[in-house]
Design a protein around this motif. Structure first.
Motif, short mmCIF file in Angstrom:
data_model
loop_
_atom_site.label_atom_id
_atom_site.label_comp_id
_atom_site.label_asym_id
_atom_site.label_seq_id
_atom_site.Cartn_x
_atom_site.Cartn_y
_atom_site.Cartn_z
N GLY A 1 31.87 -23.01 32.51
CA GLY A 1 32.60 -24.04 32.37
C GLY A 1 31.78 -25.17 31.84
N PRO A 2 32.14 -26.76 32.46
CA PRO A 2 31.33 -27.60 32.51
C PRO A 2 30.86 -28.04 34.30
CG PRO A 2 33.91 -28.27 32.66
CD PRO A 2 33.94 -26.94 32.41
N LEU A 3 30.95 -27.61 35.24
CA LEU A 3 30.69 -27.86 36.03
C LEU A 3 29.16 -26.89 36.44
CD1 LEU A 3 33.58 -28.32 38.04
CD2 LEU A 3 32.00 -30.48 37.39
N SER A 4 28.38 -27.03 37.76
CA SER A 4 27.48 -26.51 38.07
C SER A 4 28.28 -25.46 39.44
CB SER A 4 26.37 -27.08 38.67
OG SER A 4 26.39 -28.22 40.13
N ALA A 5 28.97 -25.43 40.14
CA ALA A 5 29.57 -25.11 40.87
C ALA A 5 30.66 -24.17 40.15
CB ALA A 5 29.73 -25.49 42.01
N ALA A 6 31.10 -23.56 40.61
CA ALA A 6 32.24 -22.48 40.17
C ALA A 6 32.85 -21.41 40.89
CB ALA A 6 32.38 -22.54 38.05
N ALA A 7 33.62 -20.37 39.98
CA ALA A 7 34.16 -19.28 40.68
C ALA A 7 34.79 -18.22 39.95
CB ALA A 7 34.50 -19.40 41.96
N VAL A 8 34.35 -17.18 40.04
CA VAL A 8 34.15 -16.02 38.56
C VAL A 8 35.73 -15.28 39.87
CG1 VAL A 8 32.89 -14.29 39.66
CG2 VAL A 8 33.76 -13.86 37.11
N ILE A 9 36.76 -14.67 38.41
CA ILE A 9 37.79 -13.60 39.66
C ILE A 9 37.87 -12.94 38.62
CG2 ILE A 9 40.55 -13.15 39.83
CD1 ILE A 9 40.23 -16.70 40.70
N LEU A 10 37.88 -11.25 39.23
CA LEU A 10 38.04 -10.10 38.64
C LEU A 10 39.69 -9.22 38.73
CD1 LEU A 10 35.77 -7.28 37.48
CD2 LEU A 10 38.21 -6.62 38.69
N ARG A 11 41.20 -9.26 38.05
CA ARG A 11 41.66 -8.87 38.23
C ARG A 11 42.19 -7.01 37.85
NH1 ARG A 11 42.90 -14.20 36.30
NH2 ARG A 11 44.59 -15.50 37.30
N ASN A 12 42.70 -6.11 39.03
CA ASN A 12 43.41 -5.24 38.60
C ASN A 12 44.87 -5.59 38.67
OD1 ASN A 12 40.45 -3.04 40.31
ND2 ASN A 12 40.47 -4.48 38.50
N MET A 13 45.12 -4.92 37.13
CA MET A 13 46.39 -4.52 37.68
C MET A 13 47.01 -3.24 37.21
SD MET A 13 49.63 -6.07 34.89
CE MET A 13 49.40 -7.50 34.99
N LEU A 14 47.98 -3.33 38.90
CA LEU A 14 48.80 -1.45 38.65
C LEU A 14 47.79 -0.68 38.11
CD1 LEU A 14 52.16 -1.68 36.10
CD2 LEU A 14 51.38 -2.25 38.39
N PRO A 15 47.19 0.00 38.85
CA PRO A 15 46.34 0.47 39.02
C PRO A 15 47.33 2.55 38.81
CG PRO A 15 46.33 -0.12 41.26
CD PRO A 15 47.46 -1.00 40.15
N ALA A 16 46.62 3.65 38.45
CA ALA A 16 47.52 4.81 38.80
C ALA A 16 47.42 5.65 40.07
CB ALA A 16 46.91 5.62 37.42
N PRO A 17 48.32 5.89 40.27
CA PRO A 17 47.73 6.52 41.78
C PRO A 17 46.42 6.93 42.43
CG PRO A 17 49.85 6.92 40.83
CD PRO A 17 49.01 6.45 40.27
N GLY A 18 45.76 8.25 40.92
CA GLY A 18 44.66 8.77 41.40
C GLY A 18 43.59 7.54 41.02
N PHE A 19 43.99 6.69 41.16
CA PHE A 19 42.58 5.78 40.83
C PHE A 19 41.74 4.37 41.81
CE2 PHE A 19 40.84 1.82 38.84
CZ PHE A 19 38.50 2.71 38.75
N LEU A 20 41.27 5.55 42.60
CA LEU A 20 41.02 5.09 44.08
C LEU A 20 40.07 4.22 44.07
CD1 LEU A 20 40.85 8.44 46.24
CD2 LEU A 20 42.96 6.90 45.64
#
Length: 457
Positions: free
Chosen positions: A380-399
């Motif tokens: 991005g254009p600024l020196s300060a930013a943030a990074v986001i990681l999304r997880n959607m609808l995990p399988a029941p066994g994915f702990l």
């Protein structure tokens, strides 16, 4: 606080969208004319609105509804040709309190739900019908009626509200709505008489809800506001639980060494608030502050969860650890995104591990490209930013999914190999990780093992 919430809700009624082009191999669907039922007030429009930390592969339609006393609202539609769809209802704090995703919807008689693992994705018979009622949801989930959204909050019936319809990753060549029409709103009185939906399209098109919001946000220059975004090295990801906890954690660089800091974090976590920023009930997020004061570029890597690959029109919905994963760089004060990539754009090695480099475009290393085993993301254009990681609808066994993180500071412990360890470096040092950063796949292959080991501590 009520004024702030009202202002946020007013912004939300303009729609949720984003601007900028993702720099990745699989391009999102092209912009198109917004065609919809008049009850859908707005669709994300890159020229109008980029707030609430949107995702470039998600498309959002915002509607409002008012249920007749004793009546109900029916949403009638077709399952889109896409990776995912859902409906969410929001409270005045912009937190989702009710929702229904694709696999939870029972299709109409004779139709098939293409989102169920193993189902055919390309069938013609794909219709569904949802009910929206004013009552609050039963305390016992087993008592919920199928295909029903409950608009009531905390046991109190609520005859109207805000609804958001999301579609993620439409198939290649499909429209933003996944080659189907948007769901129709149909209102019914007690006894079954139907009320017509007011024809307000001409007025809504003239008003262009959200017009000028991006320019207003830029002119406010909120990115220089005194909100601490001090980086940590190694990168320190935190799960997003609610906006209050996020604000408290942003004060960490200032008061993090004081005993009151952990006390405030605990109070925020136990506040009862869940979600916010128009979040999706099916997503869970980890985020980290990044800043050029720590280095020219950021490097992180992890094991990649399995996800269904649907963009090219897979004939069957595959089972996977997650339905969807994405990584975005954002501006925290204005809630804009700068760049995003999603799971099908992540370059992976033979062991399904990925390596991501985040830098400004003019500082991008020559070997930060897919043939070198690297996925690049614009800082991005600024020196300060943030990074986001999304997880959607995990399988029941994915702990190891983000959704499994409940206690503070347990991100590494829970996510294990799927935790993205990261550290800062510079372009010269990163290019030195290849035999020839300008060369072909064999010569430019990046060996970042020592760098990531340093990030692990």
């Amino acid at each position: 606080m009520r004024i702030v919430r009202a202002g946020l809700l007013a912004l939300c009624l303009a729609g949720c969208g984003g601007n900028g082009e993702p720099e990745a191999d699989v391009a999102p669907p092209q912009a198109e004319a917004f065609v919809r039922d008049c009850s859908w007030l707005s669709h994300e429009d890159p020229e109008l609105m980029n707030v609430f930390f949107p995702d470039t592969q998600a498309h959002y339609w915002l509607g409002v509804f008012a249920i007749p006393p004793g009546g109900e609202l029916l949403l009638e539609g077709e399952f889109p040709h896409a990776r995912y769809m859902s409906f969410n209802l929001y409270d005045p704090t912009l937190a989702p309190f009710e929702g229904m995703n694709d696999v939870s919807i029972v299709p109409d008689a004779g139709s098939v739900n293409p989102f169920v693992p193993g189902a055919a994705r390309d069938g013609d018979a794909r219709r569904y019908t949802l009910r929206v009622v004013a009552e609050a949801a039963p305390e016992d989930p087993a008592q919920r009626a199928p295909n029903t959204l409950y608009a009531g909050i905390e046991g109190i019936p609520v005859p109207g509200g805000v609804i958001m319809y999301r579609i993620y990753v439409p198939d290649e060549g499909a429209s933003l709505a996944g080659n189907v029409d948007l769901p129709d709103f149909r209102y019914f009185l007690p006894g079954g008489s139907e009320l017509p939906v007011p024809d307000a399209c001409a007025f809504l098109e003239q008003t262009r809800l959200g017009s000028g919001l991006n320019a207003q946000l830029a002119s406010m220059n909120l990115s220089v506001a005194p909100i601490p975004l001090s980086p940590t090295d190694p990168l320190d990801w935190k799960r997003f639980h609610n906006p209050l906890l996020t604000v408290v954690e942003r004060t960490g660089p200032v008061i993090g060494d004081l005993p009151i800091y952990d006390t405030l974090r605990g109070l925020a976590l136990d506040s009862g608030l869940q979600g916010g920023f128009m979040s999706n009930r099916d997503n869970a997020y980890i985020a980290a502050a990044i800043n050029n004061s720590a280095g020219e570029l950021l490097v992180f890597g992890a094991q990649a969860p399995t996800t269904p690959r649907t963009y090219e029109g897979a004939p069957v919905m595959a089972a996977a650890q997650l339905r969807y994963l994405s990584i975005c760089t954002v501006d925290f004060p204005t809630q804009r995104y700068w760049d995003c990539l999603y799971d099908e754009q992540l370059q992976r090695d033979g062991q399904d591990r990925y390596l991501v480099v985040i830098s400004h475009a003019d500082e991008r290393p020559a070997n930060a490209r897919p043939e070198c085993g690297v996925t690049w993301l614009n800082w991005g254009p600024l020196s300060a930013a943030a990074v986001i990681l999304r997880n959607m609808l995990p399988a029941p066994g994915f702990l190891q999914a983000v959704q499994q993180i409940e206690a503070l500071d347990t991100e590494r412990e829970v996510m294990q190999d799927y935790y993205p360890y990261g550290t800062y470096t510079d372009r010269v040092a990163f290019e030195a990780l290849s035999i020839d950063p300008q060369g072909g796949a064999d010569a430019c292959r990046v060996d970042a093992s020592a760098l990531l080991q340093r990030a692990r501590g």
